[in-house]
Design a protein around this motif. Structure first.
Motif, mmCIF file in Angstrom:
data_model
loop_
_atom_site.group_PDB
_atom_site.id
_atom_site.type_symbol
_atom_site.label_atom_id
_atom_site.label_comp_id
_atom_site.label_asym_id
_atom_site.label_seq_id
_atom_site.Cartn_x
_atom_site.Cartn_y
_atom_site.Cartn_z
ATOM 1 N N GLY A 1 -23.324 10.906 16.862
ATOM 2 C CA GLY A 1 -23.084 10.321 18.186
ATOM 3 C C GLY A 1 -21.790 10.772 18.851
ATOM 4 N N LEU A 2 -21.349 11.999 18.548
ATOM 5 C CA LEU A 2 -20.087 12.479 19.129
ATOM 6 C C LEU A 2 -20.148 12.574 20.658
ATOM 7 C CD1 LEU A 2 -19.379 15.140 16.394
ATOM 8 C CD2 LEU A 2 -17.749 13.359 17.075
ATOM 9 N N SER A 3 -21.335 12.757 21.210
ATOM 10 C CA SER A 3 -21.473 12.881 22.670
ATOM 11 C C SER A 3 -21.521 11.520 23.358
ATOM 12 C CB SER A 3 -22.776 13.613 22.981
ATOM 13 O OG SER A 3 -23.850 12.838 22.458
ATOM 14 N N LEU A 4 -21.833 10.473 22.625
ATOM 15 C CA LEU A 4 -22.186 9.198 23.266
ATOM 16 C C LEU A 4 -21.097 8.622 24.179
ATOM 17 C CD1 LEU A 4 -24.187 7.519 20.340
ATOM 18 C CD2 LEU A 4 -25.072 8.711 22.369
ATOM 19 N N PRO A 5 -19.804 8.708 23.776
ATOM 20 C CA PRO A 5 -18.775 8.138 24.668
ATOM 21 C C PRO A 5 -18.639 8.892 25.986
ATOM 22 C CG PRO A 5 -17.908 8.558 22.452
ATOM 23 C CD PRO A 5 -19.243 9.217 22.527
ATOM 24 N N LEU A 6 -19.278 10.071 26.101
ATOM 25 C CA LEU A 6 -19.108 10.882 27.309
ATOM 26 C C LEU A 6 -20.050 10.461 28.446
ATOM 27 C CD1 LEU A 6 -18.893 14.400 25.556
ATOM 28 C CD2 LEU A 6 -16.995 12.936 26.265
ATOM 29 N N TYR A 7 -21.068 9.664 28.130
ATOM 30 C CA TYR A 7 -22.014 9.245 29.169
ATOM 31 C C TYR A 7 -21.444 8.082 29.981
ATOM 32 C CZ TYR A 7 -25.711 11.899 26.812
ATOM 33 O OH TYR A 7 -26.474 12.897 26.257
ATOM 34 N N MET A 8 -21.757 8.060 31.273
ATOM 35 C CA MET A 8 -21.364 6.918 32.113
ATOM 36 C C MET A 8 -22.098 5.670 31.612
ATOM 37 S SD MET A 8 -21.505 8.106 36.080
ATOM 38 C CE MET A 8 -23.285 8.023 36.091
ATOM 39 N N PRO A 9 -21.439 4.516 31.656
ATOM 40 C CA PRO A 9 -22.091 3.292 31.159
ATOM 41 C C PRO A 9 -23.287 2.856 31.997
ATOM 42 C CG PRO A 9 -19.805 2.882 31.826
ATOM 43 C CD PRO A 9 -20.056 4.325 32.073
ATOM 44 N N THR A 10 -23.477 3.465 33.180
ATOM 45 C CA THR A 10 -24.620 3.079 34.029
ATOM 46 C C THR A 10 -25.867 3.917 33.730
ATOM 47 O OG1 THR A 10 -23.708 4.575 35.669
ATOM 48 C CG2 THR A 10 -23.228 2.238 35.959
ATOM 49 N N SER B 1 -32.111 11.911 10.447
ATOM 50 C CA SER B 1 -31.273 11.659 9.269
ATOM 51 C C SER B 1 -30.656 10.254 9.332
ATOM 52 C CB SER B 1 -30.152 12.709 9.194
ATOM 53 O OG SER B 1 -29.113 12.244 8.362
ATOM 54 N N PRO B 2 -31.041 9.369 8.399
ATOM 55 C CA PRO B 2 -30.485 8.011 8.435
ATOM 56 C C PRO B 2 -28.964 8.007 8.253
ATOM 57 C CG PRO B 2 -32.286 8.175 6.826
ATOM 58 C CD PRO B 2 -32.015 9.566 7.314
ATOM 59 N N GLU B 3 -28.452 8.954 7.457
ATOM 60 C CA GLU B 3 -26.999 8.966 7.207
ATOM 61 C C GLU B 3 -26.225 9.355 8.463
ATOM 62 O OE1 GLU B 3 -29.246 10.449 5.291
ATOM 63 O OE2 GLU B 3 -29.106 9.403 3.367
ATOM 64 N N MET B 4 -26.739 10.340 9.211
ATOM 65 C CA MET B 4 -26.079 10.743 10.463
ATOM 66 C C MET B 4 -26.179 9.594 11.476
ATOM 67 S SD MET B 4 -24.853 13.880 10.164
ATOM 68 C CE MET B 4 -24.835 14.891 11.651
ATOM 69 N N LEU B 5 -27.366 9.006 11.571
ATOM 70 C CA LEU B 5 -27.579 7.950 12.554
ATOM 71 C C LEU B 5 -26.717 6.717 12.256
ATOM 72 C CD1 LEU B 5 -29.428 7.763 15.053
ATOM 73 C CD2 LEU B 5 -30.910 6.329 13.696
ATOM 74 N N ALA B 6 -26.505 6.423 10.976
ATOM 75 C CA ALA B 6 -25.669 5.263 10.614
ATOM 76 C C ALA B 6 -24.264 5.442 11.191
ATOM 77 C CB ALA B 6 -25.617 5.114 9.097
ATOM 78 N N ARG B 7 -23.797 6.676 11.211
ATOM 79 C CA ARG B 7 -22.454 6.946 11.768
ATOM 80 C C ARG B 7 -22.459 6.788 13.285
ATOM 81 N NH1 ARG B 7 -18.876 8.763 7.909
ATOM 82 N NH2 ARG B 7 -19.958 8.594 5.920
ATOM 83 N N ALA B 8 -23.565 7.199 13.899
ATOM 84 C CA ALA B 8 -23.683 7.017 15.360
ATOM 85 C C ALA B 8 -23.698 5.515 15.681
ATOM 86 C CB ALA B 8 -24.947 7.697 15.873
ATOM 87 N N GLN B 9 -24.402 4.747 14.846
ATOM 88 C CA GLN B 9 -24.477 3.294 15.092
ATOM 89 C C GLN B 9 -23.106 2.641 14.931
ATOM 90 O OE1 GLN B 9 -27.627 2.826 12.283
ATOM 91 N NE2 GLN B 9 -29.214 2.605 13.841
#
Ligand code: SAM
Length: 215
Positions: A52-61, A70-78
């Motif tokens: 989830g390295l990209s996630l903070p870059l999206y506008m909240p709207t 991959s559950p292990e990668m996704l757990a880190r995104a969560q």
């Protein structure tokens, strides 16, 4: 790589992923999200969202759906989503080659550093096209093979190590375009030495079915 190899690779990489693939590859992620020119309420799908390295870059709207196999990668995104309070983001464990989203669900669909890792890149891009609205946009950020350079020759030599490295260094853009009818409208070099490419493609479903009907 088959799906088991992907799962095994990212189980192994998950804990060190942000350290090795974080800051160095962030300019590419930033370029994708800037190019999207998202509007409030847009629905965006990110396939192979990883940690989830990209996630903070999206506008909240913007409503963002991130999926990864991959559950292990996704757990880190969560964990990142919780830590940063990213309430506009939904994360699901899913194979991006066979999603359960209805046709035409998203305005924009992105794959960042994913297509050369996925078991069947053609199938992945076709699925991205299916769930993206007609005239929506697809964004693919990846390294593509340059057959005519010394680096290209080295990539061919290292291709047999792809299972170990976790990606295909000799991945061909021409083949992907042929297989998926991708209509690329913009091609931008990004990251260190412009070694990676950001593709923006128009999801012209109507033209494709006319062509298919005519053929
Ligand atoms: C190199 S990482 C990129 C992660 C993230 N996009 C980033 O920018 O750091 C590739 C990711 O694609 C995921 N992946 C590979 N094949 C997939 C598939 N068929 N469906 C969903 N995720 C997949 C892997 O699990 C991994 O998390």
């Amino acid at each position: 790589m088959d799906l088991n190899a992907v799962l095994k690779t990212y189980r192994r990489y998950a804990s060190g992923y942000d350290l090795y693939f974080g800051a160095l590859f962030q300019p590419g992620r930033r370029a994708v999200i800037e190019r999207m020119h998202c509007r409030s309420g847009d629905r965006v799908l990110e396939v192979g969202v990883g940690t989830g390295l990209s996630l903070p870059l999206y506008m909240p709207t913007v409503r963002v759906m991130g999926i990864d196999v991959s559950p292990e990668m996704l757990a880190r995104a969560q964990a990142r989503q919780r830590r940063l309070g990213l309430e506009h983001v939904t994360l699901r464990c899913m194979d991006a080659e066979h999603t359960d989203f209805p046709d035409d669900s998203f305005d924009k669909v992105a794959a960042m550093y994913v297509v050369s890792v996925a078991p069947d890149p053609g199938r992945l891009v076709k699925e991205m096209r299916r769930v993206c609205k007609p005239n929506g946009e697809l964004y693919i950020l990846n390294h593509f093979h340059h057959a005519d350079t010394v680096i290209g020759m080295l990539e061919c030599l290292t291709a047999p190590l792809s299972q170990l490295m976790g990606f295909h260094p000799d991945f061909s853009l021409d083949r992907l375009v042929r297989e998926t009818n991708l209509e690329i409208v913009e091609k931008t070099p990004v990251n260190l030495f412009g070694y990676w490419t950001l593709l923006r493609a128009h999801n012209d479903k109507a033209a494709r079915s006319v062509r298919a009907g005519a053929g």
